[in-house]
Design a protein around this motif. Structure first.
Motif, short mmCIF file in Angstrom:
data_model
loop_
_atom_site.label_atom_id
_atom_site.label_comp_id
_atom_site.label_asym_id
_atom_site.label_seq_id
_atom_site.Cartn_x
_atom_site.Cartn_y
_atom_site.Cartn_z
N LEU A 1 0.85 -1.20 0.00
CA LEU A 1 0.00 0.00 0.00
C LEU A 1 0.88 1.25 0.00
N TRP A 2 1.96 1.20 0.78
CA TRP A 2 2.88 2.33 0.81
C TRP A 2 3.68 2.44 -0.48
N ILE A 3 4.01 1.29 -1.05
CA ILE A 3 4.76 1.31 -2.31
C ILE A 3 3.91 1.97 -3.42
N PHE A 4 2.58 1.75 -3.33
CA PHE A 4 1.68 2.31 -4.36
C PHE A 4 1.08 3.65 -3.95
N ASP A 5 1.46 4.18 -2.79
CA ASP A 5 0.83 5.41 -2.29
C ASP A 5 0.85 6.52 -3.34
N PRO A 6 -0.27 7.23 -3.51
CA PRO A 6 -0.31 8.26 -4.55
C PRO A 6 0.69 9.40 -4.33
N VAL A 7 1.02 9.67 -3.07
CA VAL A 7 1.95 10.78 -2.80
C VAL A 7 3.38 10.27 -2.66
N TYR A 8 3.54 9.16 -1.94
CA TYR A 8 4.90 8.75 -1.56
C TYR A 8 5.41 7.51 -2.33
N SER A 9 4.73 7.11 -3.41
CA SER A 9 5.10 5.87 -4.10
C SER A 9 6.60 5.77 -4.41
N ILE A 10 7.23 4.74 -3.89
CA ILE A 10 8.66 4.56 -4.12
C ILE A 10 8.94 4.15 -5.57
N ILE A 11 7.95 3.52 -6.19
CA ILE A 11 8.11 3.14 -7.61
C ILE A 11 8.22 4.41 -8.44
N ASN A 12 7.26 5.33 -8.22
CA ASN A 12 7.26 6.57 -8.99
C ASN A 12 8.52 7.39 -8.70
N TRP A 13 8.86 7.43 -7.42
CA TRP A 13 10.01 8.24 -7.02
C TRP A 13 11.28 7.71 -7.70
N SER A 14 11.45 6.37 -7.66
CA SER A 14 12.65 5.77 -8.25
C SER A 14 12.65 5.97 -9.77
N ALA A 15 11.49 5.74 -10.38
CA ALA A 15 11.42 5.88 -11.84
C ALA A 15 11.71 7.32 -12.27
N ARG A 16 11.28 8.25 -11.46
CA ARG A 16 11.55 9.65 -11.81
C ARG A 16 13.04 9.96 -11.59
N ALA A 17 13.60 9.44 -10.51
CA ALA A 17 15.02 9.68 -10.23
C ALA A 17 15.90 9.07 -11.33
N LEU A 18 15.42 7.96 -11.90
CA LEU A 18 16.21 7.30 -12.95
C LEU A 18 15.83 7.81 -14.35
N HIS A 19 15.01 8.88 -14.39
CA HIS A 19 14.56 9.50 -15.64
C HIS A 19 13.75 8.55 -16.52
N ILE A 20 13.15 7.54 -15.90
CA ILE A 20 12.25 6.66 -16.67
C ILE A 20 10.91 7.39 -16.84
N PHE A 21 10.46 8.05 -15.77
CA PHE A 21 9.25 8.88 -15.84
C PHE A 21 9.68 10.34 -16.01
N GLY A 22 9.01 11.03 -16.92
CA GLY A 22 9.26 12.45 -17.10
C GLY A 22 8.56 13.24 -15.99
N PRO A 23 8.74 14.58 -15.97
CA PRO A 23 8.15 15.39 -14.89
C PRO A 23 6.63 15.36 -14.86
N GLU A 24 6.02 15.04 -15.98
CA GLU A 24 4.54 15.04 -16.05
C GLU A 24 3.96 13.67 -15.72
N ILE A 25 4.81 12.67 -15.62
CA ILE A 25 4.27 11.30 -15.42
C ILE A 25 4.36 10.92 -13.95
N TRP A 26 3.23 10.63 -13.38
CA TRP A 26 3.15 10.18 -11.98
C TRP A 26 1.94 9.24 -11.88
N PRO A 27 2.13 7.98 -12.25
CA PRO A 27 0.97 7.06 -12.25
C PRO A 27 0.34 6.94 -10.86
N VAL A 28 -0.98 6.94 -10.84
CA VAL A 28 -1.69 6.72 -9.57
C VAL A 28 -2.10 5.25 -9.59
N TRP A 29 -1.26 4.42 -8.99
CA TRP A 29 -1.40 2.97 -9.13
C TRP A 29 -2.74 2.44 -8.70
N LEU A 30 -3.26 2.96 -7.61
CA LEU A 30 -4.51 2.39 -7.09
C LEU A 30 -5.72 3.25 -7.45
#
Lengths: 310, 463
Positions: free
Chosen positions: A139-168
């Motif tokens: 639940l925390w991994i998919f959290d809309p604000v704190y998602s570690i997946i999104n954070w990591s993907a953005r840090a690795l430039h996999i997600f651009g600044p406009e991409i922030w999937p809301v997993w749930l």
């Protein structure tokens, strides 16, 4: 003389302590399992049938027989059909992934390599951890604000600044997320079962195949998979039963949302019967699990038996 | 001789002789295991229970409060003091919000449990399982004057003329907003209407990429927020007589408005929220506005977050028909028919109302009194709150002019309760707002569900 020995033996049998009576002891040792199944499976099952034919609510202690009224109501409820469809899709996709990934993992773990025990331990961890705790972690991994997946993907430039999937929060992503968590949970069990099957194949069969010049794929499809098939079907049966009846993942991650798009039979039964208070309708919904599971069990056990005989 | 003896031994006995060589025989093992099992199962019933206290016991179950200081006061100070005074051992258990209904169902099913059980919403579904609480209301009204209408409408069934619960307090649901963001957009005092939220919220989102956050999920805060907008637009689930009125032009306007609000001011994350998501997102600086109790502002103050000074509160938003808000949480205690200490539970509630001022302070002004005279200086106390911006809590001083109950304009009845707990209204708004269904279709579907639920409870003569 022989009559005297027989009399002596009969007298000894009568005086024999109960713990030395094989037949009695056998029944006694089996009794806890029988009592357990009767009390925790049989009784609730018949109680659910009884409730589903009544007007039971969580706040009532007196019941009235209403025939099939609850079933009629459920069959007209679009959320029920959505839940049934979701349960089937959820189970099929997650089990297909579990079997394929379980087979790959089992084959990887079958060979010898350094640190094998550690890898085996790590793979088993999701199965050992309580499901509710594991789901809260996700639940925390998919959290809309704190998602570690999104954070990591953005840090690795996999997600651009406009991409922030809301997993749930998006129906397709939410379904993918609950399937992912279910696969994560059931993969260890399937891997261990398949690994046991692989270990049971006699070495001479592998040696003979090697002598005959069988390559990896031929070895896999002509030897490994056919010989492991009966035990793989058992793993699949377990997986289907666990997934089809599970509501923990859904309850913790999405509560059936967004807007009932991840609702499954087990969760909808709980929300209707316990949260909503309509115990009778909740029981009727849950009973739709039974024919599906019974049919799956019969089919799979028959297939497993045939595969074994073959 | 030896042969003669062996001839009458059974095979099991012969084997036992061999096994004994290695240590414990099967017979000994079975005896020992049987004795241990028997001792484990029977022991607790025959051994003396040294932990049992003298006098009576009062068992209370309630939620884990959003303001932890309240639980500390209630568990460690108040109930202890009350217990000593009344020669009673008070046991307080706490559960999270999602476990309240399942716990209640389990207690009713077992016909055993706590003497006092607190719901966070009216629980008329359990009416036949609880005592008539009118006696407690009468005693409290004799001492402290009339209970507020919100409490009565949340715990009284006019059809059966029974009080199915007792409400000691409720929690207002003001609008929480970021003063800096709304000030920058020219509205420092926050929005006054739903229209302001749409227009200015959109402006803030476009300029700062910070959305409005009003839940559209299967959870408590969404249930309250969606009813607030429904009522403000003139719609309702039922009328005063308890007839379903959901499928109306007013509801359609409300649903279309929320659809626009979601599209223009929010992100899809609101579709995945739980009851604490809006708190977390506002404190993380990711929202410009949400509807919530003061747990968020208090958390920011208690944890000394820099954002605390930028969080403002404002009253219920005005819609095309009225400015109205729901209570955020309605404390509803029930005493089960099967409670073992009914008299103790009744006395506890009456005494608790006598001491409600302490509870109000311990909750950091979160719990508002259902008997207003128990906190006579409420507006003054709110104005004197030292946190910045000064006086922000004063907006809640006239809460009774703008807060109403679940089931408005009628009473909270069993059908309304089931509709609330199965998230029918949340789902209706979410389906339309996400575009999964047209507003008309979503309303029709929800209306059909509501009518079926009402018919069921009407047949039981509880509505």
């Amino acid at each position: 003389m022989s009559a005297s020995i027989a009399r002596q033996r009969a007298a000894a049998g009568r005086n024999r302590p109960w713990c030395d009576d094989e037949a009695l002891l056998g029944r006694m040792l089996l009794a806890p399992a029988v009592i357990y199944i009767t009390a925790l499976v049989g009784f609730p099952f018949f109680l659910a049938i009884f409730y589903s034919l009544s007007d039971a609510t969580v706040g009532s202690t007196t019941l009235h027989f209403v025939g099939l009224r609850n079933y009629e109501g459920i069959l007209q409820d679009p959320t029920f059909w959505r839940s049934l469809q979701n349960a089937i899709v959820f189970t099929l996709i997650s089990q297909a992934l579990v079997v394929v990934l379980g087979k790959i993992l089992a084959m990887a773990l079958y060979g010898d390599f350094r640190g094998k025990w550690l890898v085996r331990l790590l793979i088993l961890l999701p199965w050992v951890a309580p499901m509710s705790l594991g789901s809260i972690g996700w639940l925390w991994i998919f959290d809309p604000v704190y998602s570690i997946i999104n954070w990591s993907a953005r840090a690795l430039h996999i997600f651009g600044p406009e991409i922030w999937p809301v997993w749930l929060g998006q129906p397709d992503l939410a379904m993918a997320s609950v399937i992912l968590v279910d696969v994560w949970r059931l993969l260890p069990l399937a891997t261990v079962i398949i690994l046991a099957g692989l270990s049971a194949i006699p070495q001479d069969i592998h040696d003979a195949a090697q002598v005959d010049g069988a390559g990896f794929w031929r070895h896999l499809f002509m030897i490994n998979i056919p010989l492991v098939m009966p035990i793989m079907l058992v793993a699949l049966l377990f997986g289907i039963v666990f997934t089809f009846t599970d509501m923990i993942v859904i309850f913790v991650l999405t509560r059936g949302g967004p807007f009932d798009t991840t609702q499954v039979i087990a969760s909808y039964s709980f929300f209707t019967g316990v949260q909503g208070g309509d115990l009778a309708a909740g029981a009727a919904i849950s009973l739709f699990l039974f024919p599906v599971l019974a049919a799956v069990a019969v089919v799979f056990l028959t297939l497993a038996r045939r595969a074994e005989v073959a | 001789m030896s042969d003669g003896i062996k001839s009458v031994l059974t095979p099991a006995e012969s084997q036992e002789e061999t096994q004994q060589i290695h240590g414990v025989s099967r017979r000994q093992f079975v005896h020992a295991a049987g004795a241990a099992g028997l001792a484990a199962s029977v022991g607790p019933f025959i051994l003396p229970r040294s932990a049992r206290a003298a006098g009576k016991t009062l068992k209370i179950l309630q939620w884990a409060h959003f303001v932890p200081a309240y639980d500390k006061w209630f568990d460690n100070e108040y109930t202890r003091r009350w217990g000593e005074k009344n020669d009673t051992q008070v046991i307080v258990d706490h559960v999270g919000i999602p476990a309240i209904n399942s716990r209640a169902a389990a207690e009713v099913s077992a016909q055993k449990g706590h003497d006092l059980f607190m719901f966070l919403w009216p629980a008329p579904t359990y009416e036949t399982q609880v005592i008539d609480h009118s006696e407690i209301y009468q005693e409290c009204e004799r001492k402290h004057g009339k209970a507020i209408d919100l409490a009565v409408k949340s715990t009284y069934n006019p059809k059966t003329r029974k009080y199915f619960g007792f409400s000691d307090s409720f929690v207002p649901d003001p609008v929480n907003y970021r003063i800096d963001l709304w000030g920058e957009a020219g509205m420092e005092k926050g929005p006054a209407s739903w229209d302001d939220v749409l227009k200015v919220g959109r402006k803030i989102k476009d300029k700062r990429n910070i959305p409005v956050g009003i839940g559209l999920s299967a959870e408590l805060d969404t249930a309250m927020a969606m009813r607030t907008s429904l009522y403000a637009f003139g719609g309702s689930v039922q009328d005063q007589q308890g007839r379903v009125t959901l499928d109306s032009k007013r509801t359609l306007e409300a649903v279309k408005f929320v659809q626009a609000l979601r599209k223009e001011t929010m992100t899809p994350e609101v579709l995945a929220w739980d009851a604490s998501s809006n708190n977390r997102a506002l404190l993380a600086g990711k929202l410009s506005l949400c509807l919530n109790a003061i747990s968020t502002t208090r958390a920011a103050e208690n944890e000394k977050l820099p954002i605390a000074d930028q969080l403002g509160l404002t009253k219920a938003l005005r819609g095309p028909v009225r400015a109205i808000g729901l209570e955020h949480v309605m404390d509803c205690y029930v005493i089960w028919n099967f409670a073992e200490n009914k008299e103790g539970a009744k006395k506890f509630l009456v005494d608790y109302i006598d001491d409600f001022l302490d509870g109000f302070k311990a909750s950091q002004y979160y719990n508002f009194p259902c008997f207003p005279k128990t906190v006579p200086d409420l507006p003054k106390m709110l104005a004197a709150d030292p946190h910045m911006p000064r006086g922000k809590y004063s907006v809640r001083g006239d809460v009774l002019n703008w807060a109403t109950n679940v089931g408005y304009p009628g009473y909270a009845n069993a059908a309304v309760d089931e509709i609330f707990n199965t998230w029918v209204i949340n789902t209706m708004f979410a389906k339309a707002a996400s575009g999964a269904m047209s507003p008309e279709a979503a309303i029709k579907e929800a209306d059909t569900k509501c009518k079926a639920i009402f018919a069921k409870w009407q047949a039981k003569k509880l509505v």
